[in-house]
Every structure is written in C-alpha cells, then in structure tokens.
Design a protein around this motif. Structure first.
Motif, mmCIF file in Angstrom:
data_model
loop_
_atom_site.group_PDB
_atom_site.id
_atom_site.type_symbol
_atom_site.label_atom_id
_atom_site.label_comp_id
_atom_site.label_asym_id
_atom_site.label_seq_id
_atom_site.Cartn_x
_atom_site.Cartn_y
_atom_site.Cartn_z
ATOM 1 N N THR A 142 0.851 -1.185 0.000
ATOM 2 C CA THR A 142 0.000 0.000 0.000
ATOM 3 C C THR A 142 0.886 1.235 0.000
ATOM 4 O OG1 THR A 142 -1.688 -1.204 1.261
ATOM 5 C CG2 THR A 142 -1.872 1.197 1.173
ATOM 6 N N PHE A 143 0.763 2.037 -1.061
ATOM 7 C CA PHE A 143 1.615 3.214 -1.231
ATOM 8 C C PHE A 143 0.777 4.474 -1.052
ATOM 9 C CE2 PHE A 143 3.634 6.464 -3.997
ATOM 10 C CZ PHE A 143 4.886 6.513 -3.391
ATOM 11 N N ASP A 144 1.115 5.276 -0.028
ATOM 12 C CA ASP A 144 0.442 6.543 0.229
ATOM 13 C C ASP A 144 0.985 7.590 -0.739
ATOM 14 O OD1 ASP A 144 -0.157 9.177 1.359
ATOM 15 O OD2 ASP A 144 -0.841 8.106 3.140
ATOM 16 N N LYS A 145 0.149 8.054 -1.664
ATOM 17 C CA LYS A 145 0.611 8.968 -2.713
ATOM 18 C C LYS A 145 1.030 10.327 -2.160
ATOM 19 C CE LYS A 145 -3.056 8.415 -5.382
ATOM 20 N NZ LYS A 145 -3.949 8.498 -6.580
ATOM 21 N N GLU A 146 0.425 10.755 -1.076
ATOM 22 C CA GLU A 146 0.756 12.064 -0.511
ATOM 23 C C GLU A 146 1.991 12.002 0.371
ATOM 24 O OE1 GLU A 146 -1.271 15.488 2.355
ATOM 25 O OE2 GLU A 146 -2.519 13.924 1.477
ATOM 26 N N LYS A 147 2.045 11.019 1.259
ATOM 27 C CA LYS A 147 3.156 10.906 2.197
ATOM 28 C C LYS A 147 4.344 10.141 1.618
ATOM 29 C CE LYS A 147 0.058 10.981 6.202
ATOM 30 N NZ LYS A 147 -0.407 10.240 7.405
ATOM 31 N N LYS A 148 4.150 9.473 0.472
ATOM 32 C CA LYS A 148 5.206 8.684 -0.161
ATOM 33 C C LYS A 148 5.711 7.582 0.767
ATOM 34 C CE LYS A 148 4.977 11.659 -3.530
ATOM 35 N NZ LYS A 148 4.216 11.350 -4.758
ATOM 36 N N ILE A 149 4.769 6.927 1.438
ATOM 37 C CA ILE A 149 5.105 5.861 2.382
ATOM 38 C C ILE A 149 4.535 4.547 1.859
ATOM 39 C CG2 ILE A 149 4.775 4.964 4.718
ATOM 40 C CD1 ILE A 149 4.607 7.822 5.708
#
Length: 212
Positions: A142-149
């Motif tokens: 799962t890739f958080d597009k805003e936090k880049k995590i």
C-alpha cells in the motif's frame, strides 16, 4: 574479405529487427459497470476493471513492455528475462519478468495498492530514484501517494483480485468508501447521508445485479 562482405548484410538484419516510424498507442478501456479482458502482443493477459484504462505502444514486446495504468487491472504476465514488463501507475512503477498480480491506482484514491499472487515484482518510484522494494507472493503493498510511504502486509490475495471473476469482497469498509466501489461496478451514483457514512460493512457480491 568474406568478413568485410558480410558486414552490410549483418547490419541490414540488425536494423530490420528494430521497429521504425513514430510511436502509436493502443488503449484498452472498461466503462463503469464493465470488465475488459485483453491479450497483449507477448501473450500476456490483462483484466481491466470498471472505470479503468491501460495503454501501450506499437513497440510493445519488441523494444519494451511498458504499460500505463489508470485505475485497476489484474496482470498474468508471460515471462521474458531479457525484456521485463513495467506497469506505470502515477508515482509507482511495478517491474516484473513473469508473474500474476493486481494494481489499483485510481486517480481519486489516496493510495496505490499492489497485490502479488505468483512470482516476484519490484516496486520503484518515479520521484525517488533510490526507492526499491521487492514483493513476495501473498503480499499487499500500500503506497500513500501524498506521504510517499509504502507498507507491506500479508493478505488473502483472492479478496483483492476476485473482481476479475465478477466477485467483489468487502471487508470492514465504511459506507462512504463502499459506495465508490459500487458506483464503478454498477455505473450508478449513490447519495450517502452524513449520519451513516462511517458505518462499516462486510459482505460479498457474486455477480448479483443492482436490485439484488
């Protein structure tokens, strides 16, 4: 002398193997309420979920195996060690040799999800050159597009990939997020009252129509 005479022929053969002319693109789209299935030039098979598109160019399987994805798709990829397939979805790339996996990357979603069923994939980021992450079968990235995590977890992959067979598995999903999936599946808009939008739901849709 024979070697010198053979050089022009060798150069011609090598040049004739390279495609010429401008790049042209093929787009496969699935409207809301539809699922599209396509066989690529390298015999790989892709299921394109509702409201999604994939795009590849006319040099696919000759000089590249690059696919642009908007939305969600399941990939069953033919192995090719010399020419890996790369799925580009927003800020995350998925690089594969031969495998089965699903990518969900709708523009309106905050996250990109990659689920690996078989084989091995490598995740890279367009904005972070040093970012590399390998996945094993049974993992969800799962890739958080805003936090880049990026987060990895072990899951039952069929819960995330069964949509290609007409089955949608909902697990503990707030009603506000649930209706987004239903809108894509049935091409129908829903209005959710503020008082109930956080209520969680768990159930399975098996090819039922909207009335059911």
């Amino acid at each position: 002398i024979l070697v010198l005479m053979a050089i022009p022929s060798i150069l011609y053969i090598l040049s004739s193997d390279k495609p010429s002319g401008p790049l042209t693109y093929t787009t496969v789209a699935a409207d809301y309420g539809q699922i599209s299935k396509v066989v690529l030039p390298d015999s790989s098979v892709v299921w394109v979920n509702s409201g999604s598109t994939i795009k590849y160019n006319n040099q696919f399987s000759s000089t590249n195996r690059d696919i642009e994805l908007v939305g969600e798709a399941f990939f069953k990829i033919t192995g090719n060690v010399d020419l890996p397939l790369i799925v580009n979805s927003s800020d995350l790339n998925v690089k594969v040799l031969g495998t089965e996996f699903s990518v969900m990357a709708y523009p309106e979603e905050k996250e990109i999800q990659v689920v690996l069923e078989k084989g091995k994939v490598e995740l890279t980021s367009l904005s972070h050159a040093n970012f590399r992450q390998e996945m094993r079968p049974g993992e969800l990235a799962t890739f958080d597009k805003e936090k880049k995590i990026l987060k990895l977890s072990n899951v039952n992959t069929s819960l995330f990939t069964s949509w290609k067979d007409g089955i949608i598995n909902i697990y503990n999903l707030p009603l506000s997020e649930l209706v987004v999936k239903l809108e894509k599946r049935y091409n129908q808009k829903f209005i959710v009252d503020e008082a109930i939008k956080r209520l969680p739901y768990t159930f399975t849709i098996k090819n039922e129509n909207l009335n059911t």
